[in-house]
Design a protein around this motif. Sequence first.
Motif, PDB file in Angstrom:
ATOM      1  N   VAL A   1     -12.294 -83.299 -38.198  1.00 38.24           N
ATOM      2  CA  VAL A   1     -13.654 -82.929 -37.800  1.00 38.24           C
ATOM      3  C   VAL A   1     -14.345 -82.348 -39.032  1.00 38.24           C
ATOM      4  N   ILE A   2     -15.549 -82.847 -39.324  1.00 37.28           N
ATOM      5  CA  ILE A   2     -16.258 -82.384 -40.527  1.00 37.28           C
ATOM      6  C   ILE A   2     -17.571 -81.709 -40.183  1.00 37.28           C
ATOM      7  N   TYR A   3     -17.760 -80.534 -40.787  1.00 37.19           N
ATOM      8  CA  TYR A   3     -18.951 -79.723 -40.586  1.00 37.19           C
ATOM      9  C   TYR A   3     -19.745 -79.697 -41.895  1.00 37.19           C
ATOM     10  N   VAL A   4     -21.024 -80.014 -41.829  1.00 34.54           N
ATOM     11  CA  VAL A   4     -21.864 -79.942 -43.020  1.00 34.54           C
ATOM     12  C   VAL A   4     -22.840 -78.779 -42.842  1.00 34.54           C
ATOM     13  N   LYS A   5     -22.872 -77.918 -43.840  1.00 33.26           N
ATOM     14  CA  LYS A   5     -23.730 -76.729 -43.764  1.00 33.26           C
ATOM     15  C   LYS A   5     -25.183 -77.155 -43.527  1.00 33.26           C
ATOM     16  N   GLY A   6     -25.789 -76.574 -42.544  1.00 31.51           N
ATOM     17  CA  GLY A   6     -27.176 -76.919 -42.239  1.00 31.51           C
ATOM     18  C   GLY A   6     -27.313 -78.036 -41.209  1.00 31.51           C
ATOM     19  N   SER A   7     -26.260 -78.833 -41.039  1.00 24.59           N
ATOM     20  CA  SER A   7     -26.331 -79.939 -40.067  1.00 24.59           C
ATOM     21  C   SER A   7     -25.362 -79.771 -38.896  1.00 24.59           C
ATOM     22  N   GLY A   8     -24.300 -78.991 -39.082  1.00 26.17           N
ATOM     23  CA  GLY A   8     -23.294 -78.849 -38.027  1.00 26.17           C
ATOM     24  C   GLY A   8     -22.237 -79.937 -38.117  1.00 26.17           C
ATOM     25  N   ILE A   9     -21.609 -80.258 -36.980  1.00 24.40           N
ATOM     26  CA  ILE A   9     -20.526 -81.244 -36.988  1.00 24.40           C
ATOM     27  C   ILE A   9     -21.104 -82.654 -37.114  1.00 24.40           C
ATOM     28  N   VAL A  10     -20.687 -83.364 -38.145  1.00 29.29           N
ATOM     29  CA  VAL A  10     -21.235 -84.696 -38.379  1.00 29.29           C
ATOM     30  C   VAL A  10     -20.200 -85.804 -38.186  1.00 29.29           C
ATOM     31  N   LEU A  11     -18.927 -85.432 -38.096  1.00 29.89           N
ATOM     32  CA  LEU A  11     -17.896 -86.461 -37.957  1.00 29.89           C
ATOM     33  C   LEU A  11     -16.719 -85.906 -37.156  1.00 29.89           C
ATOM     34  N   ASN A  12     -16.209 -86.716 -36.252  1.00 32.29           N
ATOM     35  CA  ASN A  12     -15.072 -86.301 -35.438  1.00 32.29           C
ATOM     36  C   ASN A  12     -14.295 -87.565 -35.084  1.00 32.29           C
ATOM     37  N   GLU A  13     -13.239 -87.848 -35.840  1.00 35.63           N
ATOM     38  CA  GLU A  13     -12.498 -89.099 -35.638  1.00 35.63           C
ATOM     39  C   GLU A  13     -10.991 -88.858 -35.699  1.00 35.63           C
ATOM     40  N   PRO A  14     -10.228 -89.721 -35.042  1.00 40.14           N
ATOM     41  CA  PRO A  14      -8.770 -89.559 -35.088  1.00 40.14           C
ATOM     42  C   PRO A  14      -8.203 -89.738 -36.499  1.00 40.14           C
ATOM     43  N   SER A  15      -7.163 -88.973 -36.838  1.00 35.48           N
ATOM     44  CA  SER A  15      -6.536 -89.106 -38.161  1.00 35.48           C
ATOM     45  C   SER A  15      -5.575 -90.288 -38.153  1.00 35.48           C
ATOM     46  N   VAL A  16      -6.140 -91.463 -38.132  1.00 36.04           N
ATOM     47  CA  VAL A  16      -5.347 -92.687 -38.107  1.00 36.04           C
ATOM     48  C   VAL A  16      -5.840 -93.628 -39.203  1.00 36.04           C
TER      49      VAL A  16
ATOM     50  N   GLU B   1     -11.885 -96.860 -35.806  1.00 38.72           N
ATOM     51  CA  GLU B   1     -11.581 -98.280 -35.918  1.00 38.72           C
ATOM     52  C   GLU B   1     -10.071 -98.511 -35.998  1.00 38.72           C
ATOM     53  N   ALA B   2      -9.386 -97.679 -36.781  1.00 40.13           N
ATOM     54  CA  ALA B   2      -7.935 -97.794 -36.930  1.00 40.13           C
ATOM     55  C   ALA B   2      -7.227 -97.398 -35.642  1.00 40.13           C
ATOM     56  N   ASN B   3      -7.801 -96.452 -34.928  1.00 39.08           N
ATOM     57  CA  ASN B   3      -7.184 -95.966 -33.688  1.00 39.08           C
ATOM     58  C   ASN B   3      -7.102 -97.069 -32.643  1.00 39.08           C
ATOM     59  N   GLU B   4      -8.138 -97.905 -32.609  1.00 40.19           N
ATOM     60  CA  GLU B   4      -8.154 -99.034 -31.677  1.00 40.19           C
ATOM     61  C   GLU B   4      -6.960 -99.947 -31.935  1.00 40.19           C
ATOM     62  N   MET B   5      -6.474 -99.935 -33.167  1.00 40.35           N
ATOM     63  CA  MET B   5      -5.382-100.835 -33.549  1.00 40.35           C
ATOM     64  C   MET B   5      -4.001-100.265 -33.237  1.00 40.35           C
ATOM     65  N   LEU B   6      -3.921 -98.942 -32.981  1.00 41.89           N
ATOM     66  CA  LEU B   6      -2.611 -98.303 -32.731  1.00 41.89           C
ATOM     67  C   LEU B   6      -1.849 -99.031 -31.639  1.00 41.89           C
TER      68      LEU B   6
ATOM     69  N   ILE C   1      -1.144 -96.084 -38.789  1.00 46.83           N
ATOM     70  CA  ILE C   1      -0.294 -94.902 -38.897  1.00 46.83           C
ATOM     71  C   ILE C   1      -1.087 -93.606 -38.847  1.00 46.83           C
ATOM     72  N   ARG C   2      -0.409 -92.552 -38.422  1.00 45.37           N
ATOM     73  CA  ARG C   2      -0.988 -91.209 -38.430  1.00 45.37           C
ATOM     74  C   ARG C   2      -0.327 -90.473 -39.590  1.00 45.37           C
ATOM     75  N   PRO C   3      -1.016 -90.378 -40.733  1.00 40.08           N
ATOM     76  CA  PRO C   3      -0.352 -89.845 -41.934  1.00 40.08           C
ATOM     77  C   PRO C   3       0.035 -88.365 -41.836  1.00 40.08           C
ATOM     78  N   MET C   4      -0.541 -87.641 -40.871  1.00 35.33           N
ATOM     79  CA  MET C   4      -0.226 -86.204 -40.770  1.00 35.33           C
ATOM     80  C   MET C   4       0.489 -85.905 -39.465  1.00 35.33           C
ATOM     81  N   LYS C   5       1.230 -86.853 -39.002  1.00 30.88           N
ATOM     82  CA  LYS C   5       1.732 -86.810 -37.639  1.00 30.88           C
ATOM     83  C   LYS C   5       2.350 -85.492 -37.156  1.00 30.88           C
TER      84      LYS C   5
END
Length: 326
Positions: free
Chosen positions: A14-29, A45-50, A60-64
């Motif tokens: 999940v990525i937060y940009v100062k002034g904009s708030g949360i701009v990205l929330n995606e599975p770590s795949v 996109e990669a998650n659909e392929m799991l 793969i989930r590199p931080m499993k």
Amino acid sequence: MKDIGIDLGTANVVIYVKGSGIVLNEPSVVAIDSDTKKVLAVGNEANEMLGRTPGKIKAIRPMKDGVIADFDVTGAMLNHFIKKAIGKRIMKPRILICCPSNITQVEKTAIMEAAISTGARKVFLEEEPKVAAVGAGLDISKPSGNMVIDIGGGTTDIAVLSLGGIVTSESIRIAGNTFDSDIIKYMKDKHKIIVGERSAEEIKKEIGSVYRKDKNEKMEVKGRDAVTGLPRTVTINQEEIEGALKEDALKIVRATKTVLEKTPPELSADIMDKGIILTGGGSLLEGFPQLLKEELEVPVFVADSPLTCVAEGTGVLLEHLELLEN
Ligand code: ADP
Ligand code: MG
């Protein structure tokens, strides 16, 4: 200049940009070609392929398990997400990354390097329980005890904080993914049916529970018959799934007890008064707060947005980046 905060989770980034708030929330795949090691897709996109990839494509989930299983792939993932979040910018941002608490120095260095390579001016790493607490709205700067349990995908982090630091803590590899595996195993042993990771997660979210309820919801599940290999549908109920999840849920309870036992008495008294805060997606599993409350005899609350609370926490810390600078 827009500083950014990243919750580099084992299940979601999940990525937060100062002034904009949360701009990205995606599975770590990440989907890679296993021959050439080329990255084919990242995130949603990669998650659909799991579990649905042909031969040489691997999702793969590199931080499993809360550790970095694959440095190159983690770096590529981080790079992709940062670029997606900030687009093309002339000013180089400062980046605050919050990573699983049990990673090694080598892993920390690898994360820092990956972030620097995206053009960051400066990279800060913070410990997850601290950021989760801040994101949940706790004031951890006072000389008073706060307890946070973050149940993520790969790890559960339990920590007592006071005066801005971690006093006692524990990180165990029992978390959301463990519950998915419990369901897969149960379906195979009891119903002789093979279900994939994604189906198991759906079952968990829909009827999973770790605490006795009055009603016993049912759900239809599709999978592959373990004997004939053909598709088959079975109906399962909540009570069965509770049985499958209970043992591992109690391991989290026991780890929490251990942390409480190591906590200085003054801080324990504060926790008795204020209660324990739950964060992370795993805390959405039905009945978790009730189970903890009953076993520990301490009030338990779930954060307002358990899945984004670490990213929100980075947002708060970004306002005071100078303090982390030294
Ligand atoms: P991480 O920080 O490790 O990336 P998250 O905090 O994003 O993990 O939580 C992800 C975990 O939360 C996954 O295992 C997911 O299945 C679980 N989860 C998400 N929503 C729910 C829900 N409604 N019920 C039970 N578990 C959930
Ligand atoms: Mg997390």
